[in-house]
Design a protein around this motif. Structure first.
Motif, short mmCIF file in Angstrom:
data_model
loop_
_atom_site.label_atom_id
_atom_site.label_comp_id
_atom_site.label_asym_id
_atom_site.label_seq_id
_atom_site.Cartn_x
_atom_site.Cartn_y
_atom_site.Cartn_z
N ILE A 1 21.42 -13.86 -8.46
CA ILE A 1 21.14 -13.78 -9.88
C ILE A 1 20.13 -14.84 -10.31
O ILE A 1 19.23 -14.57 -11.10
CB ILE A 1 22.46 -13.89 -10.67
CG1 ILE A 1 23.25 -12.61 -10.42
CG2 ILE A 1 22.20 -14.09 -12.14
CD1 ILE A 1 24.62 -12.62 -10.96
N TYR A 2 20.26 -16.03 -9.72
CA TYR A 2 19.33 -17.10 -10.11
C TYR A 2 17.89 -16.72 -9.76
O TYR A 2 16.96 -16.96 -10.52
CB TYR A 2 19.70 -18.41 -9.41
CG TYR A 2 18.89 -19.56 -9.92
CD1 TYR A 2 19.26 -20.23 -11.09
CD2 TYR A 2 17.73 -19.96 -9.27
CE1 TYR A 2 18.49 -21.27 -11.58
CE2 TYR A 2 16.97 -21.00 -9.76
CZ TYR A 2 17.35 -21.65 -10.91
OH TYR A 2 16.59 -22.66 -11.40
N LYS A 3 17.72 -16.10 -8.60
CA LYS A 3 16.39 -15.75 -8.11
C LYS A 3 15.68 -14.76 -9.04
O LYS A 3 14.50 -14.88 -9.27
CB LYS A 3 16.53 -15.12 -6.73
CG LYS A 3 15.52 -15.58 -5.71
CD LYS A 3 15.92 -15.09 -4.34
CE LYS A 3 14.71 -14.69 -3.53
NZ LYS A 3 13.73 -15.75 -3.32
N THR A 4 16.41 -13.79 -9.54
CA THR A 4 15.75 -12.77 -10.37
C THR A 4 15.69 -13.15 -11.83
O THR A 4 14.77 -12.77 -12.53
CB THR A 4 16.45 -11.41 -10.30
OG1 THR A 4 17.83 -11.64 -10.13
CG2 THR A 4 15.88 -10.60 -9.19
N SER A 5 16.72 -13.85 -12.34
CA SER A 5 16.72 -14.05 -13.78
C SER A 5 16.73 -15.52 -14.18
O SER A 5 16.67 -15.82 -15.36
CB SER A 5 17.93 -13.34 -14.40
OG SER A 5 19.11 -13.71 -13.71
N GLY A 6 16.79 -16.42 -13.20
CA GLY A 6 16.78 -17.83 -13.55
C GLY A 6 18.05 -18.28 -14.23
O GLY A 6 18.09 -19.34 -14.85
N VAL A 7 19.11 -17.47 -14.12
CA VAL A 7 20.38 -17.84 -14.75
C VAL A 7 21.31 -18.40 -13.68
O VAL A 7 21.51 -17.79 -12.64
CB VAL A 7 21.06 -16.60 -15.37
CG1 VAL A 7 22.34 -17.02 -16.09
CG2 VAL A 7 20.12 -15.91 -16.31
N LEU A 8 21.89 -19.57 -13.96
CA LEU A 8 22.95 -20.07 -13.10
C LEU A 8 24.23 -19.43 -13.61
O LEU A 8 24.76 -19.82 -14.65
CB LEU A 8 23.03 -21.59 -13.17
CG LEU A 8 24.09 -22.18 -12.24
CD1 LEU A 8 23.73 -21.95 -10.79
CD2 LEU A 8 24.29 -23.66 -12.50
N ASN A 9 24.69 -18.42 -12.88
CA ASN A 9 25.79 -17.60 -13.38
C ASN A 9 27.15 -18.24 -13.10
O ASN A 9 27.72 -18.06 -12.05
CB ASN A 9 25.73 -16.22 -12.73
CG ASN A 9 26.91 -15.37 -13.10
OD1 ASN A 9 27.46 -15.52 -14.18
ND2 ASN A 9 27.31 -14.50 -12.20
#
Lengths: 274, 295
Positions: free
Chosen positions: B30-38
């Motif tokens: 998720i971080y790679k595509t959206s820059g969100v630390l989920n």
């Protein structure tokens, strides 16, 4: 006959028609009241001094900017704002002034991205590798390989785009734009930063694209030599207004265009009395 | 120093590190595509384990349990992306992070409402007998977990290499702005990534649940993934794997060889010390992309 009527009369046949288009950023008019019609199979250059609104025009046609007024006709349909996610379906592809390539991906992958819109198979069909999805992917690979071949990029297909020279990167971007067989191709300064040899080569490619795909091409270009030799018609923008539109010969002789490019000789006129 | 004992500790550490990698991979996707630390990755993991266990306890066969849980995780992943993150597009990272923090509590609450709060045992049918391989004792369960993790990574690699969606994912991860200006279908890619993260959570949830028992503290394994991410880089799957292995090995070796000097129990915090030290040397992690900004 008003400009609107002209557009209405030709909208069915035109590959691209722009109708009284205006766009402003804050108080700056980037485009004001532009009417422009491009016939199918035409190579149309858009020229003008820096800041004349050329890139803005292409950005409106490709849906990146939403105009304040006016409409864009693409393939017989009119839009107040062109939907970016449906560009490929409308048969429109473009390149960017400052390359929009994926530098960490291979040449082949960069070109194959241009076909991503065409995939009909759903996410799960692709993951599961269902026959339909597999056929689609094989066809895409084949198409991408053919386009690489056309642009003499086959030797570099597995190289990362970031490692290639600027001129080759521009060719990769053009290949990506062409791979989905667009009916309308928008090129934003395809020759910028190229050597003379590369420019000659690219001119040949652009002609070949038009001939082989029967595509309509709109290109922004600063190199007047290239523009005059390559395009069927030339549109001239200055301060967001369309100040000239005609064959290269007509544009060469157009006084307003000469003034815009060379500056009006106010001092000389004033000095005539002396 | 006894070499075979050292090897045993090291192998045990590496294998438990695989378990950390499993959690970390969910973050990386998720971080790679959206820059969100989920932050909700831990709750997803808990939710999947709890759902699976509860279904099994209600008498469903193993495969039905897997399939239903997988469907649920897919739906939840897609739902989070649609309902929470898509409306927040272009917000600063801290906003997105806070949103996922909120989501994690919603998921935990939902899990509690649905399945109750008691602790469940989860038996995957692998007996945890130590296996002797050339003089070194290895846990069967750990080996199984490593095998599953390997298979999962292989599937992810196939997905990224050989599907159109996977290519879109790599494109977005490489340059989100270019992807945006090309008009790539970011919504479809986002849904696919969250779905994938849900599946990873399922696999990790089952393995961790079998290891620790299915209980609410399971969601805290996210905290174990953080040092792994710091070490390996937040945007690299290879980094998550290597980082997990290193953290696992460091924990076990430190516990055995340095622990006695502190009176033991350092396994719980030594990973964070290692990560902190690493941050000073290589802030982007082993495999992470360095941020170079032109000024």
């Amino acid at each position: 006959m008003s400009a609107t009527l002209v557009v209405a009369a030709v909208e069915d046949r035109a590959a691209l028609a722009i109708e009284s288009l205006s766009l402003s950023f804050g108080g700056v008019m980037a485009l004001s009241g532009i009417d422009l019609t491009v016939a199918p199979g035409e190579i149309r250059a858009v020229i003008g001094p820096n800041g004349a609104g050329k890139s803005s025009l292409i950005n409106v046609v490709s849906g990146l900017y939403r105009p304040d007024h006016g409409r864009v006709w693409l393939g017989g349909r009119s839009f107040a704002a062109v939907p970016t996610d449906r560009l490929a379906a409308l048969g429109v592809a473009r390149t960017f002034q400052n390359l929009a390539l994926f530098k960490g991906l291979s040449v082949l992958d960069n070109v194959a991205v241009g076909l991503n819109h065409g995939f009909r198979a759903g996410v799960f069909a692709q993951i599961a590798g269902l026959p339909g999805a597999r056929r689609e992917r094989a066809a895409a690979q084949e198409r991408a390989a053919a386009v690489l071949d056309f642009f003499h990029l086959t030797d570099m297909r597995d190289r990362l785009v970031g490692t290639l020279s600027y001129g080759v990167q521009k060719r990769v971007e053009l290949a990506r734009a062409v791979v989905a067989r667009p009916r309308l191709l928008l090129l934003d300064e395809p020759m910028a930063g190229m050597t003379l040899t590369e420019k000659r080569e690219l001119t040949g490619f652009i002609r070949a694209i038009r001939d082989e795909l029967q595509a309509t091409i709109v290109l922004i270009e600063h190199d007047i030599g290239v523009v005059m030799g390559l395009s069927d018609r030339v549109a001239v923008l200055d301060y967001g207004r369309l100040i000239g539109d005609g064959t290269p010969e007509a544009i060469r002789a157009n006084q307003a265009v000469i003034d815009a490019y060379l500056g009006v000789a106010h001092d000389l006129e004033a000095g005539e009395g002396i | 120093m006894d070499l075979s004992f050292f090897t045993e500790v090291l192998v045990g550490g590496l294998l438990s590190g695989v378990m950390y990698s499993l959690v970390a991979i969910g973050f990386v996707l998720i971080y790679k595509t959206s820059g969100v630390l989920n932050f909700a990755q831990g709750s997803l993991l808990l939710f999947s384990a709890l759902t699976f266990v509860s279904l099994i306890e209600r008498g469903l066969p193993f495969w039905a349990g897997i399939l239903i849980t997988l469907a649920a995780m897919t739906a939840i992943g897609a739902l989070i992306e649609r309902v929470v993150l898509r409306p927040l597009v272009n917000q600063p990272p801290i906003t997105l992070f806070m949103a996922t923090l909120g989501v994690s509590y919603v998921i935990e609450g939902a899990a509690q409402l649905l399945w109750g709060t008691q602790v469940h045992g989860l038996d995957l049918g692998i007996d945890d007998r130590p296996l002797e391989i050339s003089g070194v004792f290895v846990s069967t369960f750990d080996l199984f977990a490593a095998g599953v993790a390997g298979a999962m990574v292989a599937v992810l690699i196939l997905f990224f290499r050989y599907t159109g969606i996977g290519l879109g994912f790599r494109a977005v991860a490489d340059d989100p702005l270019a992807a945006l200006s090309l008009g790539l279908r970011l919504d479809r890619i986002g849904t696919a990534v969250w779905t994938a993260a849900g599946m990873v959570a399922l696999v990790a949830g089952l393995l961790w649940g079998a290891r620790l028992g299915v209980q609410f503290s399971l969601s805290l394994v996210v905290l174990k993934a953080l040092p792994v991410l710091v070490l390996g880089g937040f945007d690299s799957i290879a980094g998550a794997i290597v980082g997990g292995l290193i953290i696992g090995a460091v924990e076990k070796l430190a516990e055995v060889y340095i622990g006695p000097f502190f009176g033991g129990g350092i396994e719980g915090w030594i990973a964070y010390v290692a990560a902190l030290g690493f941050l000073l040397v290589r802030p982007a992690g082993l495999f992470g992309q360095k941020l170079v900004e032109r000024v």
